[in-house]
Design a protein around this motif. Structure first.
Motif, PDB file in Angstrom:
ATOM      1  N   GLY A  99       0.799  -1.315   0.051  1.00 55.86           N
ATOM      2  CA  GLY A  99       0.104  -0.025   0.078  1.00 55.86           C
ATOM      3  C   GLY A  99       0.870   1.209  -0.018  1.00 55.86           C
ATOM      4  N   LYS A 100       2.063   1.150  -0.583  1.00 50.76           N
ATOM      5  CA  LYS A 100       2.770   2.402  -0.592  1.00 50.76           C
ATOM      6  C   LYS A 100       3.630   2.448  -2.225  1.00 50.76           C
ATOM      7  CE  LYS A 100       6.909   2.609   1.073  1.00 50.76           C
ATOM      8  NZ  LYS A 100       8.139   2.665   2.067  1.00 50.76           N
ATOM      9  N   LEU A 101       4.380   3.567  -2.267  1.00 47.17           N
ATOM     10  CA  LEU A 101       5.255   4.091  -3.658  1.00 47.17           C
ATOM     11  C   LEU A 101       6.393   3.672  -3.183  1.00 47.17           C
ATOM     12  CD1 LEU A 101       3.331   7.305  -4.629  1.00 47.17           C
ATOM     13  CD2 LEU A 101       3.145   5.134  -5.805  1.00 47.17           C
ATOM     14  N   HIS A 102       7.197   3.007  -4.162  1.00 48.43           N
ATOM     15  CA  HIS A 102       8.617   2.867  -4.375  1.00 48.43           C
ATOM     16  C   HIS A 102       9.263   3.327  -5.398  1.00 48.43           C
ATOM     17  CE1 HIS A 102       8.080  -0.548  -1.342  1.00 48.43           C
ATOM     18  NE2 HIS A 102       6.683  -0.866  -2.189  1.00 48.43           N
ATOM     19  N   GLY A 103      10.363   4.279  -5.149  1.00 49.30           N
ATOM     20  CA  GLY A 103      10.806   4.850  -6.121  1.00 49.30           C
ATOM     21  C   GLY A 103      12.395   4.465  -6.345  1.00 49.30           C
ATOM     22  N   TYR A 104      12.678   4.265  -7.850  1.00 57.13           N
ATOM     23  CA  TYR A 104      14.038   3.753  -8.245  1.00 57.13           C
ATOM     24  C   TYR A 104      14.732   4.751  -8.869  1.00 57.13           C
ATOM     25  CZ  TYR A 104      17.778   0.394  -9.171  1.00 57.13           C
ATOM     26  OH  TYR A 104      18.890  -0.230  -9.133  1.00 57.13           O
ATOM     27  N   ASN A 105      15.860   5.417  -8.515  1.00 56.88           N
ATOM     28  CA  ASN A 105      16.857   6.233  -9.317  1.00 56.88           C
ATOM     29  C   ASN A 105      17.951   5.228  -9.931  1.00 56.88           C
ATOM     30  OD1 ASN A 105      18.967   7.600 -10.178  1.00 56.88           O
ATOM     31  ND2 ASN A 105      18.568   9.251  -8.480  1.00 56.88           N
ATOM     32  N   GLY A 106      17.769   5.067 -11.445  1.00 55.26           N
ATOM     33  CA  GLY A 106      18.667   4.273 -12.223  1.00 55.26           C
ATOM     34  C   GLY A 106      19.753   5.062 -13.094  1.00 55.26           C
ATOM     35  N   SER A 107      20.122   6.067 -12.521  1.00 48.18           N
ATOM     36  CA  SER A 107      20.995   6.962 -13.242  1.00 48.18           C
ATOM     37  C   SER A 107      22.437   6.683 -12.991  1.00 48.18           C
ATOM     38  CB  SER A 107      20.788   8.523 -12.588  1.00 48.18           C
ATOM     39  OG  SER A 107      20.996   8.785 -11.385  1.00 48.18           O
ATOM     40  N   GLY A 108      23.229   6.464 -13.847  1.00 43.44           N
ATOM     41  CA  GLY A 108      24.770   6.308 -13.867  1.00 43.44           C
ATOM     42  C   GLY A 108      25.439   7.368 -13.637  1.00 43.44           C
ATOM     43  N   ARG A 109      26.719   6.997 -13.412  1.00 37.42           N
ATOM     44  CA  ARG A 109      27.797   8.010 -12.731  1.00 37.42           C
ATOM     45  C   ARG A 109      28.841   8.374 -13.881  1.00 37.42           C
ATOM     46  NH1 ARG A 109      25.422   5.283  -8.813  1.00 37.42           N
ATOM     47  NH2 ARG A 109      25.184   6.370  -6.707  1.00 37.42           N
ATOM     48  N   SER A 110      29.589   9.482 -13.672  1.00 38.44           N
ATOM     49  CA  SER A 110      30.421   9.772 -14.695  1.00 38.44           C
ATOM     50  C   SER A 110      31.671   8.901 -14.532  1.00 38.44           C
ATOM     51  CB  SER A 110      31.123  11.262 -14.489  1.00 38.44           C
ATOM     52  OG  SER A 110      31.481  11.291 -12.957  1.00 38.44           O
ATOM     53  N   PRO A 111      32.496   8.741 -15.538  1.00 36.93           N
ATOM     54  CA  PRO A 111      33.749   8.031 -15.459  1.00 36.93           C
ATOM     55  C   PRO A 111      34.708   8.504 -14.471  1.00 36.93           C
ATOM     56  CG  PRO A 111      33.475   8.541 -17.722  1.00 36.93           C
ATOM     57  CD  PRO A 111      32.391   9.226 -16.979  1.00 36.93           C
ATOM     58  N   LYS A 112      35.162   7.518 -13.716  1.00 37.73           N
ATOM     59  CA  LYS A 112      36.224   7.555 -12.640  1.00 37.73           C
ATOM     60  C   LYS A 112      37.433   8.265 -13.061  1.00 37.73           C
ATOM     61  CE  LYS A 112      34.118   4.741  -9.080  1.00 37.73           C
ATOM     62  NZ  LYS A 112      33.863   3.837  -8.064  1.00 37.73           N
ATOM     63  N   GLY A 113      37.910   8.083 -14.229  1.00 36.68           N
ATOM     64  CA  GLY A 113      39.210   8.448 -14.814  1.00 36.68           C
ATOM     65  C   GLY A 113      39.062   9.883 -15.510  1.00 36.68           C
ATOM     66  N   LEU A 114      37.900  10.600 -15.502  1.00 38.70           N
ATOM     67  CA  LEU A 114      37.718  11.810 -16.070  1.00 38.70           C
ATOM     68  C   LEU A 114      37.439  12.846 -14.744  1.00 38.70           C
ATOM     69  CD1 LEU A 114      37.602  13.549 -18.603  1.00 38.70           C
ATOM     70  CD2 LEU A 114      34.988  12.906 -18.648  1.00 38.70           C
ATOM     71  N   SER A 115      38.384  14.137 -15.014  1.00 36.16           N
ATOM     72  CA  SER A 115      38.326  15.045 -14.009  1.00 36.16           C
ATOM     73  C   SER A 115      37.835  16.174 -14.683  1.00 36.16           C
ATOM     74  CB  SER A 115      39.757  14.943 -13.275  1.00 36.16           C
ATOM     75  OG  SER A 115      40.233  15.548 -14.088  1.00 36.16           O
ATOM     76  N   LEU A 116      37.363  17.196 -13.556  1.00 38.84           N
ATOM     77  CA  LEU A 116      37.090  18.686 -13.929  1.00 38.84           C
ATOM     78  C   LEU A 116      38.526  19.125 -14.402  1.00 38.84           C
ATOM     79  CD1 LEU A 116      35.301  21.322 -14.185  1.00 38.84           C
ATOM     80  CD2 LEU A 116      35.994  21.502 -11.635  1.00 38.84           C
ATOM     81  N   GLN A 117      39.539  19.092 -13.878  1.00 42.99           N
ATOM     82  CA  GLN A 117      40.666  19.516 -14.011  1.00 42.99           C
ATOM     83  C   GLN A 117      41.135  19.135 -15.694  1.00 42.99           C
ATOM     84  OE1 GLN A 117      43.952  17.987 -11.777  1.00 42.99           O
ATOM     85  NE2 GLN A 117      45.633  19.331 -12.621  1.00 42.99           N
ATOM     86  N   TRP A 118      40.784  17.878 -16.049  1.00 43.06           N
ATOM     87  CA  TRP A 118      41.050  17.559 -17.559  1.00 43.06           C
ATOM     88  C   TRP A 118      40.321  18.410 -18.443  1.00 43.06           C
ATOM     89  CZ3 TRP A 118      38.593  16.237 -21.965  1.00 43.06           C
ATOM     90  CH2 TRP A 118      39.350  15.537 -22.827  1.00 43.06           C
ATOM     91  N   PHE A 119      38.990  18.674 -18.201  1.00 44.05           N
ATOM     92  CA  PHE A 119      38.371  19.447 -18.976  1.00 44.05           C
ATOM     93  C   PHE A 119      38.766  20.870 -19.061  1.00 44.05           C
ATOM     94  CE2 PHE A 119      34.696  16.464 -18.230  1.00 44.05           C
ATOM     95  CZ  PHE A 119      34.504  16.239 -19.456  1.00 44.05           C
TER      96      PHE A 119
END
Length: 575
Positions: A99-119
């Motif tokens: 009798g309740k709502l369930h939420g799922y956040n299926g969003s992915g993350r940025s690559p760990k080998g890429l950085s703000l400094q690289w950009f």
């Protein structure tokens, strides 16, 4: 024949009193077709064949979640202009057992080998919209298995079988999809693997033309047999790793292997006599709740749909909510100090009635605001939306996307799908809540929604289309609650779209000119003139008004009503 045309014709044969009643209905009836009703199950998607796939799965004993996964897989094949297994997924599920709502956040993350400094070192002011750099880990497949593990009934092989068959044998391409596919081909064909897998001799498939994707059939077959790990830790992941290494990307096997989606608690606000539910950030769903909270302070029983007051107040409330959206919505795991409780407190403040009252005071009822600031609370994306409901009362609100157009254009050879370009939504500015960081989830535009009444499920709905989504969610709720429209009318009524608010990705300068107001056909010329006098800058636009699907449940009888978007190729159907 449209309902309002039929009603006007009927009025000729009625008494004056009866004709007056019909006229009142016809004045507000925008439906292009009737609602669909059924008792056992209902599905509403943006493609008729996907709707039929969902119904077939439920007829075979599958749950609404099984049906939603099956329809989503079918749409990834049939509507690659909007979604696919290279993208992310969000869902809200009404579980009749708890009798309740369930939420799922299926969003992915940025690559760990890429950085703000690289950009920064490589001269980027913003992340580009296409190619390898905006690619983030795709979360859809993980989302399927998380939802299926909790609410599924049929084996995943049976759930994916219809799409695998269509991918091998072919399906005819529908009209709206063909149009957007044709627009994407010139833009994305330069990226490796796209033209070979998503064109016919270098062109998009045409309306009615048979389209096959045997590579996707192979990928889905591997997933059906090997589960989520076949995608994130198996041979598919290794091929993805090699592909990005060869083409200047940063996504790696380790990024895929580490991915996990997240069950989250939906958040809500009370609007009149209903509760409207969204998922918390990193998505933009709470913007719809903020808009509704602000508008709740105005008496729309005395304000007509499509009037100057209706449109003016809506746009001004949207501007205020979107100022907060640009400033505060981001991955809660990267909140200062990685403090989840502080992030939750921020959301609670943003969707509170007291905060809405403060913001409401900033609206000038006679003049459009040219600039608005975010509140001091602490001191064109392309998407599919679908909804399903089964005989037991389970209802699913699911949205899935590759983001801009057909995504990044990056299509690993032999796999039959395109990666999303969701990372474009990161900000390349230190200190911003949505600033790029390794292993971080970007700001997300895709949002499912749900409405309950008296603690019972009422409407599962969504409205795809980038920044139009929270604006559209708020308009659907108002159409149903304030203006008394039925489920189909609520989606077919002409829509309001405001553009030009400060952008969460930092790619647009802060709004200083009031932005622009796009009004869909159906709003009166006199209304538009008065809006211009109040300082709104109107322009003509084609296509930014989103795509809607919805299912409503009668709590007394259990009968389902379904509605589908007249601006898309979709269908609502049940049995």
């Amino acid at each position: 024949m449209r309902l309002f045309a039929a009603a006007s014709l009927l009025a000729l044969f009625l008494s004056p009193l009866q004709a007056t009643a019909v006229d009142r209905i016809s004045d507000r009836s925008f439906a292009t077709r009737s609602e669909v009703f059924a008792t056992q199950a209902m599905a509403a998607t943006s493609h008729p064949l996907a709707t039929q796939v969902a119904l077939d799965v439920m007829k075979a004993g599958g749950s609404a979640v099984d049906a939603a996964i099956a329809a989503n897989a079918a749409l990834g094949l049939m509507e690659p202009t909007g979604n696919g297994i290279g993208g992310d997924l969000f869902a809200i599920v009404w579980d009749p057992k708890t009798g309740k709502l369930h939420g799922y956040n299926g969003s992915g993350r940025s690559p760990k080998g890429l950085s703000l400094q690289w950009f920064q070192e490589n001269g980027y002011a913003d992340i580009p919209p296409h190619g390898p750099l905006p690619v983030t880990v795709p979360g859809a497949v993980d989302g399927w298995f998380a939802l299926h593990g909790r609410f599924g009934r049929l084996p995943m092989a049976e759930v994916l079988a219809p799409t695998i068959r269509y991918a091998r044998e072919g399906h005819p391409v529908h009209e709206v999809i063909a149009y957007y596919w044709d627009r994407s081909v010139p833009v994305l064909s330069k990226w490796p693997g796209f033209a070979e897998q998503f064109t016919i001799d270098g062109r998009a498939p045409r309306k009615g033309e048979l389209w096959k994707n045997p590579n996707l059939a192979g990928t889905l077959s591997a997933i059906a047999e090997g589960g989520r790990d076949a995608f994130y830790k198996g041979e598919i992941a290794r091929r993805i790793d090699a592909y990005f290494k060869a083409h200047g990307g940063f996504l790696r096997y380790e990024d895929l292997a580490a991915h996990e989606g997240e069950w989250v608690e939906p958040v809500s606000t009370r609007y009149r006599d209903v509760d409207v539910w969204e998922l918390p950030p990193n998505g933009q769903g709470i913007a719809a709740l903020q808009i509704l909270n602000i508008l709740e302070g105005f008496d729309f029983s005395k304000i007509a749909f499509g009037s100057v007051e209706h449109i003016h107040l809506f746009v001004e409330a949207k501007k205020l909510a979107f100022a907060d959206r640009a400033r505060w919505y981001a991955d809660p795991d990267f909140f200062p100090g990685a403090d989840r409780k502080a992030a939750e407190a921020l959301v609670a403040k943003l969707i509170s009635k007291d905060y809405a009252a403060e913001r409401r005071e900033l609206i000038d009822p006679q003049r459009a605001a040219r600039a608005v600031d975010a509140g001091k609370v602490l001191n064109q994306g392309d998407t599919i939306y679908l909804t399903t409901a089964d005989k037991d009362g389970m209802m699913v609100s699911l949205i899935q996307s590759n983001y801009r157009g057909m995504g990044s254009g990056m299509a690993p050879p032999g796999l039959g799908f395109i990666f999303q370009d969701r990372g474009e939504q990161f900000v390349l500015k230190p200190g911003h809540p949505n600033s790029f960081a390794p292993g971080k989830r970007p700001f997300h535009t895709i949002i499912p929604a749900f409405i309950t009444r008296d603690g019972k499920p009422w409407v599962s709905f969504g409205l795809m289309g980038g920044a139009m989504q929270p604006q559209g969610h708020a308009q659907i709720v108002m159409n149903l609650v304030d203006f008394g429209m039925n489920l189909q009318e609520a989606g077919d009524a002409p829509r309001i779209h405001h553009d030009g608010s400060t952008d969460p990705a930092g790619q647009l300068s802060e709004m200083s000119d009031g932005g622009v107001l796009n009004l869909e056909s159906g709003f009166g010329y006199d209304v538009q003139r008065e809006l211009a006098k109040r300082g709104h800058r109107l322009q003509v636009a084609v296509g930014p008004f989103g795509g809607y699907q919805a299912i409503a449940r009668d709590p007394a009888s259990g009968v389902y009503a379904g509605a589908s978007e007249s601006r898309k190729d979709g269908q609502a159907a049940g049995y």
